[in-house]
Design a protein around this motif. Structure first.
Motif, PDB file in Angstrom:
ATOM      1  N   ALA A 234      10.907 -14.599  -9.740  1.00  0.00           N
ATOM      2  CA  ALA A 234      12.327 -14.377 -10.028  1.00  0.00           C
ATOM      3  C   ALA A 234      12.527 -13.451 -11.220  1.00  0.00           C
ATOM      4  CB  ALA A 234      13.027 -15.711 -10.276  1.00  0.00           C
ATOM      5  N   ARG A 235      11.558 -13.336 -12.097  1.00  0.00           N
ATOM      6  CA  ARG A 235      11.687 -12.441 -13.252  1.00  0.00           C
ATOM      7  C   ARG A 235      11.758 -10.975 -12.833  1.00  0.00           C
ATOM      8  NH1 ARG A 235       6.694 -14.888 -16.441  1.00  0.00           N
ATOM      9  NH2 ARG A 235       5.987 -14.748 -14.284  1.00  0.00           N
ATOM     10  N   ASN A 236      11.373 -10.651 -11.605  1.00  0.00           N
ATOM     11  CA  ASN A 236      11.436  -9.276 -11.110  1.00  0.00           C
ATOM     12  C   ASN A 236      12.798  -8.906 -10.526  1.00  0.00           C
ATOM     13  OD1 ASN A 236       8.795  -8.475 -11.772  1.00  0.00           O
ATOM     14  ND2 ASN A 236       7.995  -9.519  -9.965  1.00  0.00           N
ATOM     15  N   THR A 237      13.701  -9.861 -10.459  1.00  0.00           N
ATOM     16  CA  THR A 237      15.009  -9.604  -9.853  1.00  0.00           C
ATOM     17  C   THR A 237      15.762  -8.495 -10.587  1.00  0.00           C
ATOM     18  OG1 THR A 237      15.111 -11.900  -9.143  1.00  0.00           O
ATOM     19  CG2 THR A 237      17.162 -10.682  -9.082  1.00  0.00           C
ATOM     20  N   THR A 238      15.730  -8.495 -11.906  1.00  0.00           N
ATOM     21  CA  THR A 238      16.446  -7.470 -12.664  1.00  0.00           C
ATOM     22  C   THR A 238      15.877  -6.087 -12.386  1.00  0.00           C
ATOM     23  OG1 THR A 238      17.103  -9.011 -14.387  1.00  0.00           O
ATOM     24  CG2 THR A 238      17.089  -6.675 -14.978  1.00  0.00           C
ATOM     25  N   ARG A 239      14.560  -5.937 -12.343  1.00  0.00           N
ATOM     26  CA  ARG A 239      13.971  -4.620 -12.064  1.00  0.00           C
ATOM     27  C   ARG A 239      14.314  -4.179 -10.648  1.00  0.00           C
ATOM     28  NH1 ARG A 239      14.036   0.037 -12.916  1.00  0.00           N
ATOM     29  NH2 ARG A 239      12.259   1.330 -12.341  1.00  0.00           N
ATOM     30  N   MET A 240      14.298  -5.111  -9.686  1.00  0.00           N
ATOM     31  CA  MET A 240      14.690  -4.779  -8.318  1.00  0.00           C
ATOM     32  C   MET A 240      16.134  -4.295  -8.299  1.00  0.00           C
ATOM     33  SD  MET A 240      16.637  -6.000  -5.537  1.00  0.00           S
ATOM     34  CE  MET A 240      16.912  -7.691  -6.023  1.00  0.00           C
TER      35      MET A 240
ATOM     36  N   GLU B 204      17.779  -2.799 -10.732  1.00  0.00           N
ATOM     37  CA  GLU B 204      17.816  -1.455 -11.312  1.00  0.00           C
ATOM     38  C   GLU B 204      17.384  -0.400 -10.290  1.00  0.00           C
ATOM     39  OE1 GLU B 204      16.763  -3.007 -15.839  1.00  0.00           O
ATOM     40  OE2 GLU B 204      15.200  -2.079 -14.616  1.00  0.00           O
ATOM     41  N   ILE B 205      16.333  -0.696  -9.546  1.00  0.00           N
ATOM     42  CA  ILE B 205      15.852   0.242  -8.521  1.00  0.00           C
ATOM     43  C   ILE B 205      16.892   0.388  -7.418  1.00  0.00           C
ATOM     44  CG2 ILE B 205      14.097   0.594  -6.722  1.00  0.00           C
ATOM     45  CD1 ILE B 205      12.104  -0.767  -8.748  1.00  0.00           C
ATOM     46  N   ARG B 206      17.489  -0.718  -7.011  1.00  0.00           N
ATOM     47  CA  ARG B 206      18.511  -0.663  -5.965  1.00  0.00           C
ATOM     48  C   ARG B 206      19.718   0.156  -6.434  1.00  0.00           C
ATOM     49  NH1 ARG B 206      19.922  -6.215  -3.255  1.00  0.00           N
ATOM     50  NH2 ARG B 206      20.802  -6.633  -5.291  1.00  0.00           N
ATOM     51  N   THR B 207      20.103   0.023  -7.700  1.00  0.00           N
ATOM     52  CA  THR B 207      21.193   0.822  -8.249  1.00  0.00           C
ATOM     53  C   THR B 207      20.853   2.309  -8.184  1.00  0.00           C
ATOM     54  OG1 THR B 207      21.881  -0.960  -9.718  1.00  0.00           O
ATOM     55  CG2 THR B 207      22.603   1.254 -10.311  1.00  0.00           C
ATOM     56  N   GLU B 208      19.620   2.636  -8.530  1.00  0.00           N
ATOM     57  CA  GLU B 208      19.156   4.029  -8.480  1.00  0.00           C
ATOM     58  C   GLU B 208      19.246   4.586  -7.055  1.00  0.00           C
ATOM     59  OE1 GLU B 208      14.788   6.047  -8.713  1.00  0.00           O
ATOM     60  OE2 GLU B 208      15.225   4.501 -10.198  1.00  0.00           O
ATOM     61  N   LEU B 209      18.881   3.785  -6.065  1.00  0.00           N
ATOM     62  CA  LEU B 209      18.826   4.247  -4.683  1.00  0.00           C
ATOM     63  C   LEU B 209      20.184   4.269  -3.988  1.00  0.00           C
ATOM     64  CD1 LEU B 209      15.592   2.386  -3.559  1.00  0.00           C
ATOM     65  CD2 LEU B 209      15.823   4.803  -4.125  1.00  0.00           C
ATOM     66  N   PHE B 210      21.066   3.327  -4.324  1.00  0.00           N
ATOM     67  CA  PHE B 210      22.328   3.188  -3.591  1.00  0.00           C
ATOM     68  C   PHE B 210      23.543   3.702  -4.354  1.00  0.00           C
ATOM     69  CE2 PHE B 210      19.590   0.238  -1.363  1.00  0.00           C
ATOM     70  CZ  PHE B 210      19.940   0.452  -0.050  1.00  0.00           C
TER      71      PHE B 210
ATOM     72  N   LYS C 125       0.860  -1.196   0.000  1.00  0.00           N
ATOM     73  CA  LYS C 125       0.000   0.000   0.000  1.00  0.00           C
ATOM     74  C   LYS C 125       0.890   1.237   0.000  1.00  0.00           C
ATOM     75  CE  LYS C 125      -3.891  -2.075   2.377  1.00  0.00           C
ATOM     76  NZ  LYS C 125      -4.813  -2.004   3.503  1.00  0.00           N
ATOM     77  N   ASP C 126       0.449   2.288  -0.702  1.00  0.00           N
ATOM     78  CA  ASP C 126       1.227   3.521  -0.724  1.00  0.00           C
ATOM     79  C   ASP C 126       0.986   4.321   0.550  1.00  0.00           C
ATOM     80  OD1 ASP C 126      -1.178   4.947  -1.031  1.00  0.00           O
ATOM     81  OD2 ASP C 126      -0.824   5.403  -3.149  1.00  0.00           O
ATOM     82  N   ASP C 127       1.605   5.491   0.637  1.00  0.00           N
ATOM     83  CA  ASP C 127       1.518   6.308   1.848  1.00  0.00           C
ATOM     84  C   ASP C 127       0.103   6.764   2.170  1.00  0.00           C
ATOM     85  OD1 ASP C 127       4.261   6.095   2.338  1.00  0.00           O
ATOM     86  OD2 ASP C 127       4.717   7.884   1.150  1.00  0.00           O
ATOM     87  N   GLU C 128      -0.769   6.800   1.174  1.00  0.00           N
ATOM     88  CA  GLU C 128      -2.176   7.190   1.393  1.00  0.00           C
ATOM     89  C   GLU C 128      -3.078   5.982   1.626  1.00  0.00           C
ATOM     90  OE1 GLU C 128      -0.410   8.715  -1.399  1.00  0.00           O
ATOM     91  OE2 GLU C 128       0.118  10.173   0.148  1.00  0.00           O
ATOM     92  N   GLY C 129      -2.504   4.777   1.647  1.00  0.00           N
ATOM     93  CA  GLY C 129      -3.283   3.569   1.887  1.00  0.00           C
ATOM     94  C   GLY C 129      -3.856   2.924   0.634  1.00  0.00           C
ATOM     95  N   LYS C 130      -3.504   3.450  -0.540  1.00  0.00           N
ATOM     96  CA  LYS C 130      -3.987   2.891  -1.806  1.00  0.00           C
ATOM     97  C   LYS C 130      -3.241   1.591  -2.110  1.00  0.00           C
ATOM     98  CE  LYS C 130      -4.063   3.792  -6.736  1.00  0.00           C
ATOM     99  NZ  LYS C 130      -3.378   4.535  -7.789  1.00  0.00           N
ATOM    100  N   SER C 131      -3.972   0.586  -2.547  1.00  0.00           N
ATOM    101  CA  SER C 131      -3.391  -0.710  -2.871  1.00  0.00           C
ATOM    102  C   SER C 131      -2.426  -0.611  -4.045  1.00  0.00           C
ATOM    103  CB  SER C 131      -4.499  -1.712  -3.208  1.00  0.00           C
ATOM    104  OG  SER C 131      -3.920  -2.929  -3.663  1.00  0.00           O
ATOM    105  N   LEU C 132      -1.306  -1.284  -3.915  1.00  0.00           N
ATOM    106  CA  LEU C 132      -0.329  -1.400  -4.994  1.00  0.00           C
ATOM    107  C   LEU C 132      -0.278  -2.836  -5.509  1.00  0.00           C
ATOM    108  CD1 LEU C 132       2.546   0.774  -3.445  1.00  0.00           C
ATOM    109  CD2 LEU C 132       0.827   1.477  -5.136  1.00  0.00           C
ATOM    110  N   ALA C 133      -1.346  -3.585  -5.283  1.00  0.00           N
ATOM    111  CA  ALA C 133      -1.425  -4.996  -5.687  1.00  0.00           C
ATOM    112  C   ALA C 133      -1.109  -5.127  -7.173  1.00  0.00           C
ATOM    113  CB  ALA C 133      -2.811  -5.551  -5.392  1.00  0.00           C
ATOM    114  N   GLY C 134      -0.240  -6.076  -7.490  1.00  0.00           N
ATOM    115  CA  GLY C 134       0.094  -6.361  -8.873  1.00  0.00           C
ATOM    116  C   GLY C 134       1.139  -5.450  -9.484  1.00  0.00           C
ATOM    117  N   ASN C 135       1.590  -4.417  -8.770  1.00  0.00           N
ATOM    118  CA  ASN C 135       2.549  -3.463  -9.315  1.00  0.00           C
ATOM    119  C   ASN C 135       3.895  -3.637  -8.607  1.00  0.00           C
ATOM    120  OD1 ASN C 135       4.062  -1.199 -10.099  1.00  0.00           O
ATOM    121  ND2 ASN C 135       2.250   0.109 -10.221  1.00  0.00           N
ATOM    122  N   PHE C 136       4.749  -4.478  -9.173  1.00  0.00           N
ATOM    123  CA  PHE C 136       6.019  -4.797  -8.540  1.00  0.00           C
ATOM    124  C   PHE C 136       6.888  -3.547  -8.336  1.00  0.00           C
ATOM    125  CE2 PHE C 136      10.525  -5.751  -8.647  1.00  0.00           C
ATOM    126  CZ  PHE C 136      10.627  -6.599  -7.562  1.00  0.00           C
ATOM    127  N   GLU C 137       7.016  -2.728  -9.368  1.00  0.00           N
ATOM    128  CA  GLU C 137       7.862  -1.538  -9.267  1.00  0.00           C
ATOM    129  C   GLU C 137       7.383  -0.611  -8.153  1.00  0.00           C
ATOM    130  OE1 GLU C 137       8.842   2.242 -12.067  1.00  0.00           O
ATOM    131  OE2 GLU C 137       9.245   0.260 -12.937  1.00  0.00           O
TER     132      GLU C 137
END
Length: 128
Positions: A83-89, A91-97, A37-49
């Motif tokens: 496991a197919r989401n590992t690459t996107r994770m 990429e996001i980790r690279t952006e953050l760290f 859920k996002d900061d406003e409580g909205k569901s993020l179901a199905g949205n890996f990113e």
């Protein structure tokens, strides 16, 4: 607190360090965090990113309360339902760290307590 990153070779392309050496500092043990859920409580179901970004925002809020930041994480375990989401994770980790990656493991699981969860991250941070 002194922190030394063991850079490795191929690990950089997967956004993790094979090891981090710390000397001194306070240890923060980070429980599993999610972001279904996002900061406003909205569901993020199905949205890996969106869940991944929210998970890191939730970890960041916890670390701030404990006196740290994302940059203080020295190791993390990432649990993914696909496991197919590992690459996107990665990429996001690279952006953050940037280039100072925590040590890490990525584990594929069959599911979580909440079926809307796609990712969970736990870790350890060391702060001065």
């Amino acid at each position: 607190m002194k922190k030394t990153f063991v850079r490795g070779t191929w690990q950089k392309n997967r956004a993790f360090s094979p090891a981090i050496v710390t000397e001194g500092g306070k240890i923060i043990w980070i429980a599993g965090h999610t972001g279904q859920k996002d900061d406003e409580g909205k569901s993020l179901a199905g949205n890996f990113e969106a869940q991944t970004y929210q998970t890191f925002r939730n970890i960041e809020a916890t670390l701030k309360e404990a006196g740290g930041s994302l940059k203080d994480i020295v190791t993390m375990t990432v649990f993914l339902t696909d496991a197919r989401n590992t690459t996107r994770m990665t990429e996001i980790r690279t952006e953050l760290f940037g280039s100072d990656f925590p040590a890490s493991a990525a584990i594929t699981v069959t599911g979580f307590a909440d079926p809307n969860m796609l990712i969970e991250i736990q870790g350890i941070a060391v702060v001065e």
